[in-house]
Design a protein around this motif. Structure first.
Motif, PDB file in Angstrom:
ATOM      1  N   GLU A 181      -8.786 -10.269  -0.229  1.00  0.00           N
ATOM      2  CA  GLU A 181      -8.790 -11.351   0.772  1.00  0.00           C
ATOM      3  C   GLU A 181      -8.623 -10.829   2.189  1.00  0.00           C
ATOM      4  OE1 GLU A 181      -6.599 -15.668   1.629  1.00  0.00           O
ATOM      5  OE2 GLU A 181      -5.884 -14.369   0.007  1.00  0.00           O
ATOM      6  N   HIS A 182      -7.652  -9.965   2.415  1.00  0.00           N
ATOM      7  CA  HIS A 182      -7.419  -9.404   3.741  1.00  0.00           C
ATOM      8  C   HIS A 182      -6.944  -7.971   3.618  1.00  0.00           C
ATOM      9  CE1 HIS A 182      -7.971 -13.023   6.132  1.00  0.00           C
ATOM     10  NE2 HIS A 182      -7.174 -13.695   5.325  1.00  0.00           N
ATOM     11  N   ARG A 183      -7.325  -7.157   4.598  1.00  0.00           N
ATOM     12  CA  ARG A 183      -6.772  -5.825   4.725  1.00  0.00           C
ATOM     13  C   ARG A 183      -5.498  -5.888   5.558  1.00  0.00           C
ATOM     14  NH1 ARG A 183     -12.546  -2.926   6.335  1.00  0.00           N
ATOM     15  NH2 ARG A 183     -13.426  -2.904   4.216  1.00  0.00           N
ATOM     16  N   PRO A 184      -4.495  -5.083   5.249  1.00  0.00           N
ATOM     17  CA  PRO A 184      -3.271  -5.111   6.076  1.00  0.00           C
ATOM     18  C   PRO A 184      -3.547  -4.839   7.547  1.00  0.00           C
ATOM     19  CG  PRO A 184      -2.876  -3.915   4.041  1.00  0.00           C
ATOM     20  CD  PRO A 184      -4.343  -4.202   4.076  1.00  0.00           C
ATOM     21  N   HIS A 211      -6.671  -4.866  -0.095  1.00  0.00           N
ATOM     22  CA  HIS A 211      -7.953  -4.192   0.129  1.00  0.00           C
ATOM     23  C   HIS A 211      -7.596  -2.926   0.892  1.00  0.00           C
ATOM     24  CE1 HIS A 211     -12.292  -3.656   1.080  1.00  0.00           C
ATOM     25  NE2 HIS A 211     -12.474  -4.398   0.008  1.00  0.00           N
ATOM     26  N   TRP A 212      -8.585  -2.239   1.452  1.00  0.00           N
ATOM     27  CA  TRP A 212      -8.298  -1.002   2.176  1.00  0.00           C
ATOM     28  C   TRP A 212      -7.098  -1.204   3.102  1.00  0.00           C
ATOM     29  CZ3 TRP A 212     -13.833   0.658   4.108  1.00  0.00           C
ATOM     30  CH2 TRP A 212     -14.646   0.917   2.996  1.00  0.00           C
ATOM     31  N   SER A 213      -6.166  -0.278   3.024  1.00  0.00           N
ATOM     32  CA  SER A 213      -4.882  -0.480   3.694  1.00  0.00           C
ATOM     33  C   SER A 213      -4.982  -0.428   5.216  1.00  0.00           C
ATOM     34  CB  SER A 213      -3.881   0.584   3.234  1.00  0.00           C
ATOM     35  OG  SER A 213      -3.657   0.493   1.846  1.00  0.00           O
ATOM     36  N   CYS A 214      -5.754   0.526   5.726  1.00  0.00           N
ATOM     37  CA  CYS A 214      -5.707   0.751   7.172  1.00  0.00           C
ATOM     38  C   CYS A 214      -7.001   1.411   7.626  1.00  0.00           C
ATOM     39  CB  CYS A 214      -4.502   1.623   7.493  1.00  0.00           C
ATOM     40  SG  CYS A 214      -3.990   1.543   9.205  1.00  0.00           S
ATOM     41  N   SER A 227       1.398   1.247  -2.518  1.00  0.00           N
ATOM     42  CA  SER A 227       0.599   0.178  -3.099  1.00  0.00           C
ATOM     43  C   SER A 227       0.098   0.599  -4.479  1.00  0.00           C
ATOM     44  CB  SER A 227      -0.580  -0.155  -2.181  1.00  0.00           C
ATOM     45  OG  SER A 227      -1.328  -1.238  -2.689  1.00  0.00           O
ATOM     46  N   GLU A 228      -0.249  -0.400  -5.287  1.00  0.00           N
ATOM     47  CA  GLU A 228      -0.805  -0.163  -6.623  1.00  0.00           C
ATOM     48  C   GLU A 228      -1.724  -1.326  -6.961  1.00  0.00           C
ATOM     49  OE1 GLU A 228      -1.218   1.435 -10.667  1.00  0.00           O
ATOM     50  OE2 GLU A 228      -0.974   2.216  -8.649  1.00  0.00           O
ATOM     51  N   ASN A 229      -2.785  -1.471  -6.168  1.00  0.00           N
ATOM     52  CA  ASN A 229      -3.726  -2.569  -6.356  1.00  0.00           C
ATOM     53  C   ASN A 229      -5.163  -2.050  -6.345  1.00  0.00           C
ATOM     54  OD1 ASN A 229      -1.884  -4.940  -6.275  1.00  0.00           O
ATOM     55  ND2 ASN A 229      -1.457  -4.220  -4.208  1.00  0.00           N
ATOM     56  N   ASP A 230      -6.054  -2.794  -6.969  1.00  0.00           N
ATOM     57  CA  ASP A 230      -7.475  -2.471  -6.904  1.00  0.00           C
ATOM     58  C   ASP A 230      -7.921  -2.435  -5.443  1.00  0.00           C
ATOM     59  OD1 ASP A 230      -7.140  -2.802  -9.610  1.00  0.00           O
ATOM     60  OD2 ASP A 230      -8.517  -4.499  -9.808  1.00  0.00           O
ATOM     61  N   TRP A 231      -8.749  -1.451  -5.103  1.00  0.00           N
ATOM     62  CA  TRP A 231      -9.393  -1.344  -3.777  1.00  0.00           C
ATOM     63  C   TRP A 231      -8.402  -1.061  -2.645  1.00  0.00           C
ATOM     64  CZ3 TRP A 231     -12.085  -6.770  -4.312  1.00  0.00           C
ATOM     65  CH2 TRP A 231     -12.951  -6.757  -5.422  1.00  0.00           C
ATOM     66  N   ASP A 232      -7.231  -0.533  -2.957  1.00  0.00           N
ATOM     67  CA  ASP A 232      -6.188  -0.408  -1.933  1.00  0.00           C
ATOM     68  C   ASP A 232      -6.209   0.949  -1.233  1.00  0.00           C
ATOM     69  OD1 ASP A 232      -5.245   1.238  -3.945  1.00  0.00           O
ATOM     70  OD2 ASP A 232      -3.227   0.389  -3.996  1.00  0.00           O
TER      71      ASP A 232
END
Length: 447
Positions: free
Chosen positions: A196-199, A220-223, A240-245
């Motif tokens: 939904e959103h990247r940090p 999603h991608w962190s940064c 983190s431990e999420n898909d696409w992170d």
């Protein structure tokens, strides 16, 4: 006798440690504490945050500090990573104790349990803390959990997350200059759904500094920095431990520095790409040039890669990439540790891996490929040229395989040098003893 002497030294050092400065940060009252760890620094209790994959704690200091970890079950053994720090610790029943005399980002693993480590982020003292009254400062105060949703950052603005603050939202900046995101607090992405959103999203920006904060639960991608230049990530911590992170994605950007960061993600820790538009509509098919990743600690989970270039390589060149003085403490997944996956047209060249310590590599060690992949869009295949490995050490419980696979007679891998590349104590001197498979690969040199 050795344990007794170490205990005496630790006790005596507490007085010296107190001569320095220690800054601790009280957690917001609704923050969730980790149930199994307690932490004291110079006798002061430090709040230990609960996260799905780790406990984590942070403070800032100079001088020396005495660290005491209490684990609420029996402790039979422990590991403090990176191992290259050579931290000497004392174990007494369920307590681990050691000294620090400089800032470190550490993973403490109890009884070989890598599913539930304690991350200790021992920061340097802050300098140049922004004034909350400044109209160009977005200031998130300590002791609170903030819910701003999206924070859009404009040119010449600074976002500051004070130590002891948690921000549950995401930051966006686009076509901006002179941006800073600073502090010691936590930016938490857990409110959002997958993808939904990247940090933090940095698009088409110039002169950006991200320093000191902690990112957790990236959806999603962190940064990511996309089509940007002169971007610095310093002392950024990602858990983190999420898909696409993915940790830090550098997409169609130039003059990017990643320094003294700690990245623990399920997906790629570092990913260098060009021409990606998953979240964006603008063109990012620009040459990637002058990227340095150094002095950092990486833990790649069950997806992705540790240090990756690709798969999306939709520009003419990706060049002058340096990975230097990094500790890869775990690479858990099957994909790879050092990877160049050239799935589009770019010539990937002048890449240096230097002074890197690999403590655990479960998948491919070196995985260089020119290929058509599920992510490919360019019809033309690219090349990989002039890649150097220098002073690499690899440990772990298995000898990892490597592969250098060009695409055809025209789209080849050319010029890969392995100098002082040591796996399990054995210097690699050939493709045979390095267990390296090659195809359409030329000028492979061992020193």
């Amino acid at each position: 006798m050795k344990k007794f002497l170490l205990a005496i030294l630790l006790m005596g050092s507490v007085m010296m440690a107190n001569a320095g400065n220690l800054i601790t940060y009280d957690a917001p009252k609704d923050a969730e504490a980790a149930p199994e760890f307690e932490l004291e620094v110079n006798g002061q209790k430090i709040f230990v945050y609960n996260n799905r994959i780790a406990a984590l704690a942070y403070f800032s200091f100079d001088g020396k500090v005495d660290i005491k970890i209490t684990f609420l079950s029996p402790v039979y053994d422990f590991d403090i990573r990176p191992k290259s720090r050579n931290i000497k610790a004392e174990l007494s029943r369920n307590q681990v104790r050691f000294l620090l005399d400089k800032p470190e980002n550490l993973s403490v693993e109890i009884n070989k349990n890598i599913k539930r480590p304690l991350f200790i982020f021992a920061n340097p003292l802050e300098t140049n803390i922004p004034d909350k009254a400044d109209k160009n400062v977005i200031f998130f105060e300590a002791g609170k959990i903030h819910y701003p949703d999206e924070v859009f950052i404009k040119s010449n603005q600074t976002v500051y997350i004070e130590g002891g603050a948690i921000v549950r939202g995401h930051f966006m900046t686009d076509k901006a200059q002179n941006i800073k995101i600073l502090g010691r607090g936590i930016l938490d992405n857990s409110r959002y759904l997958k993808g939904e959103h990247r940090p933090i999203e940095i698009n088409q920006c110039e002169n950006v500094l991200i320093e000191g904060i902690i990112l957790t639960e990236s959806r999603h991608w962190s940064c990511a920095s996309t089509a940007s230049n002169h971007v610095t990530y310093n002392n950024l911590k990602i858990v983190s431990e999420n898909d696409w992170d993915d940790g830090i994605d550098i997409v169609g950007s130039q003059h990017v520095l990643v320094n003294n960061c700690f990245i623990r993600t399920k997906d790629d820790c570092i990913a260098i790409k060009s021409g990606v538009n998953y979240f964006t509509k603008f063109n990012s098919s620009f040459t990637v040039d002058d990227v340095v990743v150094q002095n950092s600690v990486m833990w790649n989970g069950v997806w992705g890669n540790a240090l990756k270039i690709g798969f999306e390589t939709r520009s003419d060149t990706i060049k002058n990439i340096t990975f230097r003085n990094c500790d890869l403490i775990h690479t858990e997944g099957p994909e790879g540790t050092f990877t160049i996956h050239n799935g589009d047209r770019a010539v990937v060249k002048n890449v240096l891996y230097e002074d890197i310590r690999v403590e655990d590599s479960k998948g491919w060690l070196i995985d260089f490929k020119i290929l058509f992949s599920q992510y490919s869009k360019d019809k033309e295949r690219g090349k990989i040229e002039d890649v150097r490995f220098r002073n690499i050490t690899v440990e772990g419980d298995r000898f990892p395989y490597s592969q250098l696979l060009g695409f055809d007679k025209t789209h080849r891998i050319k010029g890969v040098t392995l100098e002082n590349f040591v796996i399990h104590g054995t210097k690699v001197t050939s493709t045979f003893n390095g267990m390296i498979t090659t195809n359409y690969a030329d000028e492979i040199v061992f020193k």
